[in-house]
Scaffold this motif. Structure first.
Motif, PDB file in Angstrom:
ATOM      1  N   VAL A  77     -38.764 -41.261  36.314  1.00 21.10           N
ATOM      2  CA  VAL A  77     -39.979 -40.368  35.547  1.00 21.10           C
ATOM      3  C   VAL A  77     -40.549 -41.619  34.967  1.00 21.10           C
ATOM      4  O   VAL A  77     -40.850 -42.460  34.326  1.00 21.10           O
ATOM      5  CB  VAL A  77     -39.732 -39.028  34.729  1.00 21.10           C
ATOM      6  CG1 VAL A  77     -40.806 -38.503  34.598  1.00 21.10           C
ATOM      7  CG2 VAL A  77     -38.252 -37.876  35.883  1.00 21.10           C
ATOM      8  N   VAL A  78     -42.289 -41.108  35.694  1.00 16.55           N
ATOM      9  CA  VAL A  78     -43.407 -41.747  34.848  1.00 16.55           C
ATOM     10  C   VAL A  78     -44.241 -42.919  35.249  1.00 16.55           C
ATOM     11  O   VAL A  78     -44.514 -42.933  35.139  1.00 16.55           O
ATOM     12  CB  VAL A  78     -43.822 -41.767  33.184  1.00 16.55           C
ATOM     13  CG1 VAL A  78     -43.601 -40.436  32.936  1.00 16.55           C
ATOM     14  CG2 VAL A  78     -42.627 -41.954  32.522  1.00 16.55           C
ATOM     15  N   GLU A  79     -42.483 -43.580  37.020  1.00 10.84           N
ATOM     16  CA  GLU A  79     -42.935 -44.498  37.146  1.00 10.84           C
ATOM     17  C   GLU A  79     -43.841 -44.562  37.982  1.00 10.84           C
ATOM     18  O   GLU A  79     -44.380 -43.763  39.209  1.00 10.84           O
ATOM     19  CB  GLU A  79     -41.658 -44.643  37.813  1.00 10.84           C
ATOM     20  CG  GLU A  79     -41.645 -45.882  38.177  1.00 10.84           C
ATOM     21  CD  GLU A  79     -39.906 -46.574  38.844  1.00 10.84           C
ATOM     22  OE1 GLU A  79     -40.350 -47.521  39.564  1.00 10.84           O
ATOM     23  OE2 GLU A  79     -39.216 -46.066  38.779  1.00 10.84           O
ATOM     24  N   SER A  95     -42.581 -37.783  38.469  1.00 10.69           N
ATOM     25  CA  SER A  95     -43.062 -36.506  37.937  1.00 10.69           C
ATOM     26  C   SER A  95     -41.932 -35.939  37.942  1.00 10.69           C
ATOM     27  O   SER A  95     -41.130 -35.036  36.303  1.00 10.69           O
ATOM     28  CB  SER A  95     -44.189 -35.339  38.032  1.00 10.69           C
ATOM     29  OG  SER A  95     -44.531 -34.852  39.415  1.00 10.69           O
ATOM     30  N   LYS A  96     -41.276 -35.469  38.386  1.00 11.69           N
ATOM     31  CA  LYS A  96     -39.897 -35.153  38.772  1.00 11.69           C
ATOM     32  C   LYS A  96     -38.766 -35.754  39.999  1.00 11.69           C
ATOM     33  O   LYS A  96     -39.295 -36.103  40.646  1.00 11.69           O
ATOM     34  CB  LYS A  96     -40.466 -32.877  38.590  1.00 11.69           C
ATOM     35  CG  LYS A  96     -38.763 -33.179  38.556  1.00 11.69           C
ATOM     36  CD  LYS A  96     -39.542 -31.127  38.606  1.00 11.69           C
ATOM     37  CE  LYS A  96     -38.101 -30.117  39.017  1.00 11.69           C
ATOM     38  NZ  LYS A  96     -38.552 -28.781  38.798  1.00 11.69           N
ATOM     39  N   VAL A  97     -37.569 -35.556  39.291  1.00 17.43           N
ATOM     40  CA  VAL A  97     -36.618 -36.061  39.996  1.00 17.43           C
ATOM     41  C   VAL A  97     -35.864 -34.604  40.156  1.00 17.43           C
ATOM     42  O   VAL A  97     -35.261 -33.672  39.864  1.00 17.43           O
ATOM     43  CB  VAL A  97     -35.126 -36.341  39.976  1.00 17.43           C
ATOM     44  CG1 VAL A  97     -34.488 -37.050  40.663  1.00 17.43           C
ATOM     45  CG2 VAL A  97     -35.663 -37.946  39.045  1.00 17.43           C
ATOM     46  N   VAL A  98     -36.301 -34.388  41.814  1.00 14.59           N
ATOM     47  CA  VAL A  98     -35.854 -33.137  42.677  1.00 14.59           C
ATOM     48  C   VAL A  98     -34.572 -32.730  42.907  1.00 14.59           C
ATOM     49  O   VAL A  98     -34.062 -31.544  42.874  1.00 14.59           O
ATOM     50  CB  VAL A  98     -37.645 -33.213  43.835  1.00 14.59           C
ATOM     51  CG1 VAL A  98     -36.565 -31.594  44.418  1.00 14.59           C
ATOM     52  CG2 VAL A  98     -38.574 -33.066  43.076  1.00 14.59           C
ATOM     53  N   GLU A 112     -52.981 -33.333  42.035  1.00 15.37           N
ATOM     54  CA  GLU A 112     -51.177 -32.773  42.753  1.00 15.37           C
ATOM     55  C   GLU A 112     -50.222 -33.180  42.923  1.00 15.37           C
ATOM     56  O   GLU A 112     -50.542 -34.275  42.564  1.00 15.37           O
ATOM     57  CB  GLU A 112     -52.161 -32.325  44.362  1.00 15.37           C
ATOM     58  CG  GLU A 112     -53.280 -31.350  44.801  1.00 15.37           C
ATOM     59  CD  GLU A 112     -53.503 -30.661  46.757  1.00 15.37           C
ATOM     60  OE1 GLU A 112     -52.409 -31.463  46.916  1.00 15.37           O
ATOM     61  OE2 GLU A 112     -54.701 -31.122  46.905  1.00 15.37           O
ATOM     62  N   GLU A 113     -49.140 -31.906  42.894  1.00 15.20           N
ATOM     63  CA  GLU A 113     -48.523 -32.808  43.309  1.00 15.20           C
ATOM     64  C   GLU A 113     -47.626 -32.429  44.471  1.00 15.20           C
ATOM     65  O   GLU A 113     -47.748 -31.512  45.687  1.00 15.20           O
ATOM     66  CB  GLU A 113     -46.713 -32.119  42.268  1.00 15.20           C
ATOM     67  CG  GLU A 113     -47.582 -32.418  40.621  1.00 15.20           C
ATOM     68  CD  GLU A 113     -46.218 -32.125  39.736  1.00 15.20           C
ATOM     69  OE1 GLU A 113     -45.973 -30.775  39.654  1.00 15.20           O
ATOM     70  OE2 GLU A 113     -46.002 -32.722  38.855  1.00 15.20           O
ATOM     71  N   MET A 114     -46.485 -33.355  45.458  1.00 16.19           N
ATOM     72  CA  MET A 114     -46.097 -33.727  46.782  1.00 16.19           C
ATOM     73  C   MET A 114     -44.341 -34.178  46.567  1.00 16.19           C
ATOM     74  O   MET A 114     -44.600 -34.368  45.308  1.00 16.19           O
ATOM     75  CB  MET A 114     -46.233 -33.856  47.641  1.00 16.19           C
ATOM     76  CG  MET A 114     -48.372 -33.444  48.314  1.00 16.19           C
ATOM     77  SD  MET A 114     -48.795 -34.741  48.912  1.00 16.19           S
ATOM     78  CE  MET A 114     -48.010 -34.612  50.135  1.00 16.19           C
ATOM     79  N   VAL A 115     -43.758 -33.183  47.010  1.00 15.39           N
ATOM     80  CA  VAL A 115     -41.890 -34.191  47.062  1.00 15.39           C
ATOM     81  C   VAL A 115     -42.309 -34.360  47.901  1.00 15.39           C
ATOM     82  O   VAL A 115     -42.728 -34.202  49.241  1.00 15.39           O
ATOM     83  CB  VAL A 115     -40.705 -33.043  47.300  1.00 15.39           C
ATOM     84  CG1 VAL A 115     -39.835 -33.534  47.592  1.00 15.39           C
ATOM     85  CG2 VAL A 115     -41.264 -31.906  45.948  1.00 15.39           C
TER      86      VAL A 115
END
Length: 144
Positions: A77-79, A95-98, A112-115
């Motif tokens: 996270v934050v990398e 932003s997140k490990v899904v 925006e955020e995307m997986v």
């Protein structure tokens, strides 16, 4: 002068380059080209140096060699990473490990955020003064 051809659209897209030090970019060299077009700013697209089909002029700040492939076991996270989206590499931040080998990436420029699958991510690097410089996260531990 040399020309570039987008690997995915061989024969249909190419870019005329006007840069002084062409000895590093020989015919057949893999490179990445950055676009200033609306909606594509900051994205890097894979290309190969060729000798035909001149279409567009590229500033030397908008071309770099293809980065060396680095195997990555996981991202933090934050990398800061590059995410492969719409045929280009876009800079974002984990932003997140899904899940196993899936990450949510935040893109500052578009808020925006995307997986993404891990296979569509790479550690972000900058081409500075002829060398790849990693922006990988360094964790500092303090002992109290």
């Amino acid at each position: 002068m040399a020309t570039l051809e987008d690997e995915q659209f061989k024969g249909s897209h190419s870019i005329e380059l006007e840069i002084c030090n062409m000895d590093r970019l020989n015919k057949g060299a893999l490179v990445e080209v950055c676009s200033d077009e609306d909606g594509f700013q900051g994205a890097w697209f894979a290309a190969t140096v060729i000798n035909q089909f001149l279409i567009d002029v590229v500033d030397s700040n908008h071309i770099r060699p293809h980065p060396i492939h680095e195997a990555v076991n996981h991202f933090c996270v934050v990398e800061e990473v590059d995410a492969l989206y719409n045929d280009g590499w876009w800079v974002g931040v984990i932003s997140k490990v899904v899940g196993k080998q899936k990450y949510e990436v935040y893109f500052r420029g578009i808020d925006e955020e995307m997986v993404f699958k891990q296979s569509d991510l790479r550690r972000h690097q900058e081409w500075i003064y002829g060398k790849w410089v990693s922006s990988s996260l360094e964790v500092i531990q303090f002992g109290f």
